[in-house]
Design a protein around this motif. Structure first.
Motif, PDB file in Angstrom:
ATOM      1  N   ARG A   1       0.827  -1.212   0.000  1.00 40.70           N
ATOM      2  CA  ARG A   1       0.000   0.000   0.000  1.00 40.70           C
ATOM      3  C   ARG A   1       0.855   1.253   0.000  1.00 40.70           C
ATOM      4  NH1 ARG A   1      -1.345   3.522   3.722  1.00 40.70           N
ATOM      5  NH2 ARG A   1      -0.390   2.265   5.373  1.00 40.70           N
ATOM      6  N   GLN A   2       1.926   1.256   0.805  1.00 47.55           N
ATOM      7  CA  GLN A   2       2.802   2.423   0.855  1.00 47.55           C
ATOM      8  C   GLN A   2       3.529   2.630  -0.472  1.00 47.55           C
ATOM      9  OE1 GLN A   2       5.036   1.226   4.396  1.00 47.55           O
ATOM     10  NE2 GLN A   2       4.144   2.929   5.534  1.00 47.55           N
TER      11      GLN A   2
ATOM     12  N   LEU B   1       3.888   5.629  -5.592  1.00 47.68           N
ATOM     13  CA  LEU B   1       3.802   5.635  -7.052  1.00 47.68           C
ATOM     14  C   LEU B   1       2.773   6.634  -7.551  1.00 47.68           C
ATOM     15  CD1 LEU B   1       4.533   4.416  -9.811  1.00 47.68           C
ATOM     16  CD2 LEU B   1       2.772   2.680  -9.396  1.00 47.68           C
ATOM     17  N   TRP B   2       1.538   6.560  -7.023  1.00 41.61           N
ATOM     18  CA  TRP B   2       0.505   7.429  -7.593  1.00 41.61           C
ATOM     19  C   TRP B   2       0.669   8.883  -7.173  1.00 41.61           C
ATOM     20  CZ3 TRP B   2      -2.701  10.238  -4.529  1.00 41.61           C
ATOM     21  CH2 TRP B   2      -3.089   9.746  -3.283  1.00 41.61           C
TER      22      TRP B   2
ATOM     23  N   TRP C   1      -0.091  19.018  -1.061  1.00 40.47           N
ATOM     24  CA  TRP C   1      -0.711  17.696  -1.119  1.00 40.47           C
ATOM     25  C   TRP C   1       0.306  16.623  -1.474  1.00 40.47           C
ATOM     26  CZ3 TRP C   1      -5.130  17.910   1.212  1.00 40.47           C
ATOM     27  CH2 TRP C   1      -5.827  19.125   1.220  1.00 40.47           C
ATOM     28  N   MET C   2       1.286  16.969  -2.300  1.00 37.46           N
ATOM     29  CA  MET C   2       2.365  16.038  -2.597  1.00 37.46           C
ATOM     30  C   MET C   2       3.143  15.708  -1.327  1.00 37.46           C
ATOM     31  SD  MET C   2       3.590  17.920  -6.104  1.00 37.46           S
ATOM     32  CE  MET C   2       5.129  17.005  -6.278  1.00 37.46           C
ATOM     33  N   ALA C   3       3.477  16.743  -0.545  1.00 36.50           N
ATOM     34  CA  ALA C   3       4.236  16.533   0.693  1.00 36.50           C
ATOM     35  C   ALA C   3       3.420  15.712   1.688  1.00 36.50           C
ATOM     36  CB  ALA C   3       4.622  17.883   1.300  1.00 36.50           C
ATOM     37  N   GLN C   4       2.120  15.969   1.770  1.00 33.81           N
ATOM     38  CA  GLN C   4       1.269  15.215   2.690  1.00 33.81           C
ATOM     39  C   GLN C   4       1.193  13.750   2.267  1.00 33.81           C
ATOM     40  OE1 GLN C   4      -2.233  17.266   4.103  1.00 33.81           O
ATOM     41  NE2 GLN C   4      -3.467  15.414   3.940  1.00 33.81           N
ATOM     42  N   GLY C   5       1.078  13.516   0.971  1.00 34.20           N
ATOM     43  CA  GLY C   5       1.067  12.142   0.486  1.00 34.20           C
ATOM     44  C   GLY C   5       2.362  11.423   0.782  1.00 34.20           C
ATOM     45  N   MET C   6       3.487  12.118   0.638  1.00 28.52           N
ATOM     46  CA  MET C   6       4.785  11.510   0.937  1.00 28.52           C
ATOM     47  C   MET C   6       4.942  11.212   2.420  1.00 28.52           C
ATOM     48  SD  MET C   6       6.401  10.887  -1.769  1.00 28.52           S
ATOM     49  CE  MET C   6       6.282  11.274  -3.497  1.00 28.52           C
TER      50      MET C   6
END
Length: 265
Positions: free
Chosen positions: A138-139, A144-145, A210-215
């Protein structure tokens, strides 16, 4: 379509060679995020921002996202005006090569540089800063996405923004402050919730936050989600916002991209 894709993939090889031949692009777009990771990772040390999460670990997650912004947005927003001023775009537009092949070459170049830069940063982070690699499927899928959508959004916005500088020599002065401000307000250098609320609200408009939060959802323990503004990772909203910016970026590209300088129009 097949011809456009084939020519675009061939052009991506040339784009990569040109990128690594340019010292400025290599230093500011590829090497600088890695250097910042080493410097700030060493300076932050082992200070905790939450139980079991050091400031260095938090910074690493944000810096990987920031590197994708740099490789996509900053690289193209500076590189394309230079090609436009030198007449490269005008010649390409008049050549038999499909225009789409040019953009495919740029996108593939950005993705490959992003993958390479991310791999180097992860190697440094795991070797020297006690950052653990994703341990579940999952991580890895989230990594990836988030990377695919984030780089796509930044790349399209970089292509669109490339029409703003009036001259190529002014492009770095116009583009770099935008990229830096986004990094400072999006939770890259500071814990996002420690920023003023009005700054958080502005950052939430743009993709880097949002990219940073996803990472962070990939590289930090699930317990840290309680420290996010909504108390969860909000991965559904991350996908929605990044997907929206892909659509917005594409629309801006179609509306604003120019093959020739203003003086030629």
């Amino acid at each position: 379509m097949t011809l456009t894709l084939r020519l675009g993939l061939l052009r991506s090889g040339m784009e990569l060679r040109q990128f690594f031949r340019g010292r400025e692009s290599v230093i500011f777009s590829f090497a600088l995020p890695i250097l910042l990771l080493v410097v700030f990772g060493s300076v932050f040390g082992g200070d905790d921002v939450a139980p079991g999460v050091t400031l260095t670990q938090y910074f690493v997650a944000g810096m990987i996202a920031a590197a994708q912004l740099t490789n996509g947005f900053q690289t193209l927003a500076v590189q394309i005006p230079m090609e436009r001023d030198r007449g490269v775009l005008k010649r390409l537009y008049g050549a038999p090569m499909p225009p789409g092949a040019y953009f495919i070459g740029k996108v593939v170049m950005v993705y490959l540089i992003g993958v390479g830069g991310c791999a180097i940063m992860l190697a440094i982070a795991t070797a020297f800063f006690d950052v653990t690699l994703p341990s579940t499927g999952r991580q890895w899928f989230t990594l990836l996405w988030v990377s695919l959508l984030g780089i796509a959004a930044c790349t399209l916005c970089g292509i669109a923004f490339s029409s703003i500088p009036r001259e190529a020599k002014r492009a770095p002065a116009v583009v770099t402050p935008v990229a830096l401000v986004l990094q400072f307000i999006s939770g890259v250098f500071f814990v996002f919730t420690s920023l003023p609320p009005w700054m958080q609200q502005i950052a939430a408009i743009f993709p880097l936050k949002w990219m940073a939060q996803g990472m962070r959802s990939v590289f930090l323990p699930d317990s840290f989600a309680a420290n996010e503004p909504a108390g969860t990772w909000e991965l559904g909203r991350v996908a929605l916002m990044l997907g929206a910016w892909v659509i917005v970026g594409l629309g801006l590209c179609l509306l604003t991209f120019r093959w020739t300088g203003r003086e030629d129009r």
